[in-house]
Write an enzyme that holds these catalytic residues in place. Structure first.
Site, PDB file in Angstrom:
ATOM      1  N   GLU A  44       0.776  -1.293  -0.054  1.00 13.28           N
ATOM      2  CA  GLU A  44      -0.154   0.177  -0.104  1.00 13.28           C
ATOM      3  C   GLU A  44       1.007   1.406   0.075  1.00 13.28           C
ATOM      4  O   GLU A  44       2.014   1.200   0.380  1.00 13.28           O
ATOM      5  CB  GLU A  44      -1.027   0.004   1.302  1.00 13.28           C
ATOM      6  CG  GLU A  44      -0.098   0.156   2.443  1.00 13.28           C
ATOM      7  CD  GLU A  44      -0.878  -0.329   3.835  1.00 13.28           C
ATOM      8  OE1 GLU A  44      -1.288  -1.528   3.926  1.00 13.28           O
ATOM      9  OE2 GLU A  44      -1.101   0.541   4.657  1.00 13.28           O
ATOM     10  N   LYS A  93       2.829   4.680   1.117  1.00 15.63           N
ATOM     11  CA  LYS A  93       3.538   5.075   2.260  1.00 15.63           C
ATOM     12  C   LYS A  93       2.948   6.650   2.247  1.00 15.63           C
ATOM     13  O   LYS A  93       3.641   7.430   1.541  1.00 15.63           O
ATOM     14  CB  LYS A  93       4.854   4.935   2.442  1.00 15.63           C
ATOM     15  CG  LYS A  93       5.407   5.353   3.622  1.00 15.63           C
ATOM     16  CD  LYS A  93       6.727   4.718   3.699  1.00 15.63           C
ATOM     17  CE  LYS A  93       7.750   5.425   4.976  1.00 15.63           C
ATOM     18  NZ  LYS A  93       7.489   6.678   5.110  1.00 15.63           N
ATOM     19  N   CYS A  96       8.336  45.232 -19.769  1.00 18.96           N
ATOM     20  CA  CYS A  96       7.596  46.462 -20.481  1.00 18.96           C
ATOM     21  C   CYS A  96       8.189  47.831 -19.663  1.00 18.96           C
ATOM     22  O   CYS A  96       7.790  48.811 -20.452  1.00 18.96           O
ATOM     23  CB  CYS A  96       6.198  46.397 -20.531  1.00 18.96           C
ATOM     24  SG  CYS A  96       5.357  46.676 -18.894  1.00 18.96           S
TER      25      CYS A  96
END
Ligand code: IVH
Length: 668
Positions: A115, A117, A413
């Protein structure tokens, strides 16, 4: 029946309903009622509990909201020691583990479970007679910090076990984690307030749980995966790990679906490499897999070492942390004009992804961590979140360049720069090509107008050549101009124009999202669309009204009304509509409408509701209220002190309800 007795019964009923809906929402991800209806149930319970405080129970859902701060977190003994896991990173070591197990149990074909962890915080939850009574962090394994009020705020943790009859005492272990999306949101919140962001979701979860004020925990959505019953009394103990997880799910816990039963060790090793490949697609962080012997009997025969059981093994994934050098610090201009300092790094592989840039969030963060060009830094990548610089490593060389400073004007800009909280913004709006380019990329993106073939490179070309100077310009593109551009031929130009044409019909939610309003992501855009149903209604919505919408806070409300209040934006939207953008109106959200077409009149002094609440309830169920009786009146709700209206209603044969009867009717 006394009022108190009635309240007690109703409170119990409400608790049951709310806990049921909590489970559907937080654990099963499958809500069955609207948020409005849910809020109503909660409000009703809160009202009862306010009136009869002694009816409040520890498993009441009202206890999830957090309580005022405590002086410190007390330490308590765990019911059973919370052991750690032996941890390895090489599959070869998992095979050795299997051989050890086979030898000790004198059996060749062992069954394991594999499964995820979870990368969070290990928590012990103690349930007495089925009710959550105590929760604590792992601490040193024997004693941990008691954080019950904080844990109660986690919707995925049942306050009462769904076991009938429940065990006398049960201790459940699992991992509290912060989902990646919440982690990103929290970090944005922290940096915006000039507070230190968290390096990873695990630290963020720890920060949330170790709060003295559980109301703060309640604001930071955590979830919880259960994976072990550590102790159980007065209940049949599951014989295998797989059955144990099933029991936990039956009790109302969230149990992750990636569980694999493995005949021998090899399937577990394949599971490890599969999950590692898919690690980035999960909504939360995992740092490996845990392999466990499935049989509890076998586990018992093997026992534990001082710190870890012999029957389990963590097989870790590659680390998400690496060390590299900062080659430069540049400033990036975002869609909203926000300036973000970004560290350009000596490229480094972080668990399979080459990382050459990492965000430094804002100027304050760079200063706090004192990051300068040439420094060696530790970086971390959580999920597919942009990598972050966690810390600077001590320098051997004391001659470092000058500290980083934000530019005085926009690096793209040259417009002036405005400071807002912890951030700097370019004031150029769409005259800044960086803002325009990113704004268009956002507008054309999947969740927005979804324009096929309008990728970032093409947008840069269109903007650089001055062909597109605003969003509406996209809809007046001419084929000849496209053909001037590199990479365009007859077919590709036709395809793009067709895709743009096809995108013109768009849902309201997508349209609102596409506008790039600050703080309005896909979800909030949909919330607004559902609430208002029509573009014009959103455009006109006053800030105070927006604040009242579920999931729209003051910040969002401010950005929305600010955006539509700005005449430049209004003109742009008008232009888009003139160019033929067809915003599909969505039906406003509506729950069941049992009062549709029915007019209610209230008279006398309402005892339990006030007039506004009563009106709101009627309207939310599709009805109307009126102040005068007529033949069209459906019901008269009469309370103490009712006068002439009551007589008139009797004359007209209109149904008369007490307040209580009205509430019953409204509850359905
Ligand atoms: S079982 C005695 N299962 O990993 C065995 N632990 O590095 C109890 N962890 O302290 C642990 N996911 O906090 C188990 N699916 C999982 C887990 C898990 C995460 C944590 C746990 C432990 C740490 C060890």
């Amino acid at each position: 029946m006394t009022g108190r007795k009635r309240a007690e019964g109703r409170a119990k009923e409400l608790r049951g309903k709310i806990l049921h809906h909590d489970r559907l929402y937080y654990v099963e991800n499958n809500p069955a009622i609207s948020d409005e209806r849910y809020d109503e149930l909660r409000r009703e319970l809160e009202t009862i509990e306010l009136e009869y405080p002694d009816l409040v129970t520890p498993d009441s859902p009202t206890q999830r909201v957090g309580v005022p701060p405590r002086g410190e977190l007390p330490t308590i003994d765990h019911l059973r020691p919370m052991l750690s896991l032996e941890s390895v990173s090489d599959p070869g070591e998992a095979r050795e583990f299997d051989l050890r197990m086979q030898k000790a149990l004198e059996s060749a074909g062992l069954e394991y479970t594999a499964e995820p962890k979870f990368d969070g915080l290990s928590i012990e939850l103690v349930y007495t007679d089925g009710v959550l009574t105590r929760a604590s962090t792992r601490g040193d394994g024997r004693r941990g910090e008691e954080i019950t009020p904080n844990i109660r705020t986690i919707g995925a943790i049942p306050l009462r076990l769904g076991a009938k009859p429940p065990p006398g005492v049960a201790a459940v272990r699992g991992e509290a984690i912060m989902p990646l999306a919440e982690f990103q949101r929290l970090n944005r919140f922290m940096t915006e307030r000039d507070r230190q962001p968290f390096a990873n979701p695990r630290n963020a979860a720890a920060g949330a749980l170790r709060q003295l004020d559980s109301r703060i925990t309640a604001e930071r959505p955590l979830t919880f995966f259960a994976y072990e019953i550590m102790f159980i009394d007065g209940y049949d103990e599951p014989a295998t790990h797989a059955e144990e997880l099933k029991t936990l799910a039956d009790w109302g816990f969230r149990v992750d679906s990636h569980l694999l039963l493995c005949a021998g060790i090899e399937p577990a090793i394949s599971f490890h490499s599969e999950l590692e490949k898919n690690r980035d697609s999960l909504s939360f962080e995992i740092d490996g897999i845990v392999i466990k012997l499935n049989s509890k009997d076998d586990r018992g025969r093997l026992g534990a070492r001082s710190r870890s059981p012999r029957w389990a093994l963590a097989l870790k994934f590659q680390s998400r942390r690496e060390i590299t050098t900062v080659e430069d610090i540049v400033v990036q201009v975002g869609r909203t004009g926000k300036l973000t300092p970004v560290a350009l790094l000596k490229p480094v592989d972080v668990s399979g992804v080459t990382v050459s840039r990492a965000t430094l969030h804002n100027a304050g963060e760079v200063a706090k961590k004192d990051i300068r060009v040439g420094d060696r830094v530790r970086i971390e990548r959580a999920g597919d979140v942009i990598p972050a610089v966690i810390e600077r490593l001590p320098e051997k060389d004391s001659r470092r360049p000058a500290p980083f400073a934000m530019p005085k004007t926009c690096p793209v800009c040259s417009s002036s720069i405005e400071e807002e909280g912890a951030y700097h913004f370019c004031t150029g709006g769409i005259s800044c090509t960086a803002q325009l380019t990113r704004g268009i990329a956002h507008f054309a993106s999947r969740g927005a107008f979804d324009i096929d073939g309008l990728g970032y490179k093409r947008i840069v070309m269109l903007v650089d050549r001055g062909i597109v100077q605003s969003l509406p310009d996209l809809f007046t593109l001419e084929k000849d101009r496209l053909l001037e551009l590199e990479g365009f031929a007859e077919t590709s130009a036709d395809n793009l124009l067709e895709a743009i044409e096809a995108s013109k019909r768009v849902s309201l939610g997508r349209f609102l999202f596409a506008l790039g309003i600050r703080n309005v992501g896909e979800h909030v855009a949909r919330v607004l669309a559902r609430h208002y149903g029509a573009l014009e209604a959103v455009r006109r919505a006053p800030e105070e009204e927006l604040i009242g919408i579920h999931e729209v806070g003051p910040e969002v409300a401010g950005s929305v009304s600010g955006f539509f209040g700005d005449s430049r934006n209004s003109e742009m939207i008008d232009l888009l509509l003139e160019l033929g953008i067809d915003v599909e109106e969505t039906e406003p959200e509506a729950g069941p409408q049992p009062f549709a077409g029915i007019t209610f009149v209230f008279t006398g002094t309402l005892e339990r509701l006030n007039r506004d609440e009563a009106k709101r309830i009627v309207e939310s169920l599709g009805g109307r209220t009126s102040s005068s009786i007529s033949k069209k009146t459906g019901y008269l709700v009469a309370s103490a002190g009712a006068g002439s209206k009551l007589d008139r209603a009797r004359e007209l044969g209109i149904t008369i309800l007490t307040e209580e009867e009205f509430e019953k009717l409204a509850r359905f």
